[in-house]
Write a protein that holds these residues in place. Structure first.
Motif, short mmCIF file in Angstrom:
data_model
loop_
_atom_site.label_atom_id
_atom_site.label_comp_id
_atom_site.label_asym_id
_atom_site.label_seq_id
_atom_site.Cartn_x
_atom_site.Cartn_y
_atom_site.Cartn_z
N LYS A 103 -56.45 25.66 -10.64
CA LYS A 103 -57.36 24.58 -11.04
C LYS A 103 -57.70 23.71 -9.84
O LYS A 103 -56.82 23.27 -9.10
N ILE A 104 -59.01 23.47 -9.66
CA ILE A 104 -59.51 22.67 -8.55
C ILE A 104 -60.10 21.36 -9.07
O ILE A 104 -60.82 21.35 -10.06
N ILE A 113 -62.51 20.96 -12.31
CA ILE A 113 -62.73 19.64 -12.87
C ILE A 113 -63.50 18.84 -11.81
O ILE A 113 -63.16 18.89 -10.62
N THR A 114 -64.53 18.11 -12.20
CA THR A 114 -65.34 17.37 -11.24
C THR A 114 -65.11 15.87 -11.38
O THR A 114 -64.77 15.37 -12.45
N GLU A 146 -57.87 9.21 -10.96
CA GLU A 146 -57.48 9.15 -12.37
C GLU A 146 -57.34 10.55 -12.97
O GLU A 146 -56.41 10.82 -13.74
N LYS A 147 -58.25 11.46 -12.60
CA LYS A 147 -58.19 12.81 -13.17
C LYS A 147 -57.01 13.60 -12.61
O LYS A 147 -56.38 14.39 -13.33
N PHE A 148 -56.69 13.38 -11.34
CA PHE A 148 -55.52 14.06 -10.77
C PHE A 148 -54.25 13.58 -11.44
O PHE A 148 -53.36 14.37 -11.79
N ARG A 149 -54.13 12.28 -11.64
CA ARG A 149 -52.93 11.71 -12.23
C ARG A 149 -52.75 12.17 -13.68
O ARG A 149 -51.61 12.33 -14.15
N ILE A 194 -55.45 22.19 -6.29
CA ILE A 194 -56.30 22.10 -5.10
C ILE A 194 -57.25 20.91 -5.25
O ILE A 194 -57.91 20.76 -6.28
N LEU A 195 -57.30 20.07 -4.22
CA LEU A 195 -58.24 18.95 -4.16
C LEU A 195 -59.34 19.31 -3.17
O LEU A 195 -59.05 19.68 -2.03
N LEU A 196 -60.58 19.20 -3.60
CA LEU A 196 -61.73 19.41 -2.73
C LEU A 196 -62.49 18.09 -2.70
O LEU A 196 -63.23 17.77 -3.63
#
Length: 367
Positions: free
Chosen positions: A2-3, A28-29, A38-41, A48-50
């Motif tokens: 998941k990115i 996820i955008t 907020e979405k990462f938490r 993966i963070l882009l």
């Protein structure tokens, strides 16, 4: 895998999202840095963070810095890739200090994007293994048995025995990225089947160990560049029971899933498989999934008795059968899910394509 894609330019965000989805990633955008934070938490499945370096409200650098300070499980694993302009030299230095994995310069070259994402996926899997190895070492030093591994494994985010899995690959010449492909394909099919997110993640991690039993088997047979005799082929079947035996002493949900997969991933839906001759729903869903994607991957890969098959031919065999395979061998729902996701399955194979091996046999395929 998941990115989380954070990009404030809506056109760039949409185009990148479509490219990533076509390659089999779950995306996820986020429209800015705060949205990304907020979405990462909120989603522990993001690995993966882009991030665009320059975004409103919070830059990519501020976002990663804030993420690093979240009180997450100590063995949560992720990599951060930054999108930047050539003139952002100071920002690049700051990103390196924050632990940036890679940089993608605008305008983004698609081939470079996919290569960096593939490398990031490998790095994440390696970190998962190190976490697992450390847990095992700690348990051994504490003389505790059965092994209790880190809590994040129970959440489906934990470590896998990647090195052991890759070690098993050496018993199958020409498919060096095999375990990675099986892992990502199994996740793709699991998601399509509508399984719970945690179960999907468990299957992705556990499937890395599907051939772990080959480590205890006859090396000369597994590495033979020739067609096996009937007696030798029977010996190869032992890797299912050996794999289950290797994993039976670990008290952990993911290892339990891995044990099911190791033991049952050659069982056929119609009862003609091995080692137990299980039939229908007697076969665990995780093993049924790995059985299907493993068969696809084997068809795509070089074998001593034939060259690697193209995607369309492998799918044709899964649906119609050949002298070795029959569609009745597969869980009907799993086969349908694999077919519906066939473009993503092909993309995963291409992302982890094995080293080409020349075959002495002539490949005959229908047009």
């Amino acid at each position: 895998m998941k990115i989380l894609l954070a990009e404030d330019d809506s056109q760039v965000r949409t185009e990148l999202r479509e490219l990533l989805i076509e390659q089999g990633y779950e995306v996820i955008t986020a429209i800015d840095g705060i949205d990304a934070f907020e979405k990462f938490r909120a989603d522990e499945m993001i690995e993966i963070l882009l991030l665009d370096i320059r975004m409103p409200r919070a830059t990519g650098l501020q976002t990663l810095d804030a993420i690093k300070k979240i009180e997450s499980p100590k063995d949560r694993v992720f990599e951060a890739l930054f999108i930047t302009g050539n003139s952002d030299s100071n920002a690049i230095i700051s990103a390196l200090k924050l632990g940036a994995f890679a940089f993608l310069f605008k305008p983004i070259v698609v081939e470079e994007l996919f290569k960096e994402l593939s490398d990031a996926t490998d790095s994440i899997n390696q970190k998962h293994y190190r976490n697992f190895q450390n847990s095992m070492l700690h348990a051994q030093q504490s003389d505790k048995a059965p092994l209790k591994v880190a809590s994040s494994i129970k959440d489906g985010m934990g470590a896998t025995s990647e090195i052991a899995a890759i070690g098993a690959e050496h018993y199958a010449p020409g498919i060096e990225q095999h375990v990675h492909r099986i892992s990502e394909m199994a996740l793709c099919v699991s998601v399509r089947l509508g399984l719970e997110a945690q179960q999907c993640q468990q299957i992705r991690l556990a499937s890395l160990l599907h051939d772990i039993g080959k480590l205890g088997g006859p090396t000369d047979i597994y590495t033979a560049e020739r067609t096996l005799t009937a007696e030798e082929f029977e010996k190869t079947k032992d890797h299912t029971r050996l794999g289950a035996a290797l994993l039976e002493h670990y008290d952990d949900p993911i290892i339990e899933v891995a044990q099911n997969i190791a033991l049952q991933h050659h069982e056929n839906w119609d009862g003609t498989g091995y080692p137990q001759g299980l039939k229908g729903d007697e076969i665990s869903i995780e093993a049924a999934i790995v059985h299907a994607v493993d068969t696809y991957d084997n068809l795509r890969s070089h074998r001593p008795y034939r060259a690697a098959l193209p995607h369309h031919r492998a799918m044709e065999i899964l649906v119609s059968g050949d002298e070795k395979s029959n569609p009745d061998h597969f869980h009907p729902g799993v086969l349908q899910a694999l077919l519906s996701q066939h473009r993503e399955i092909e993309a995963i194979y291409e992302r982890y394509r094995p080293i080409e091996i020349k075959s002495s046999c002539e490949l005959e395929t229908s047009e």
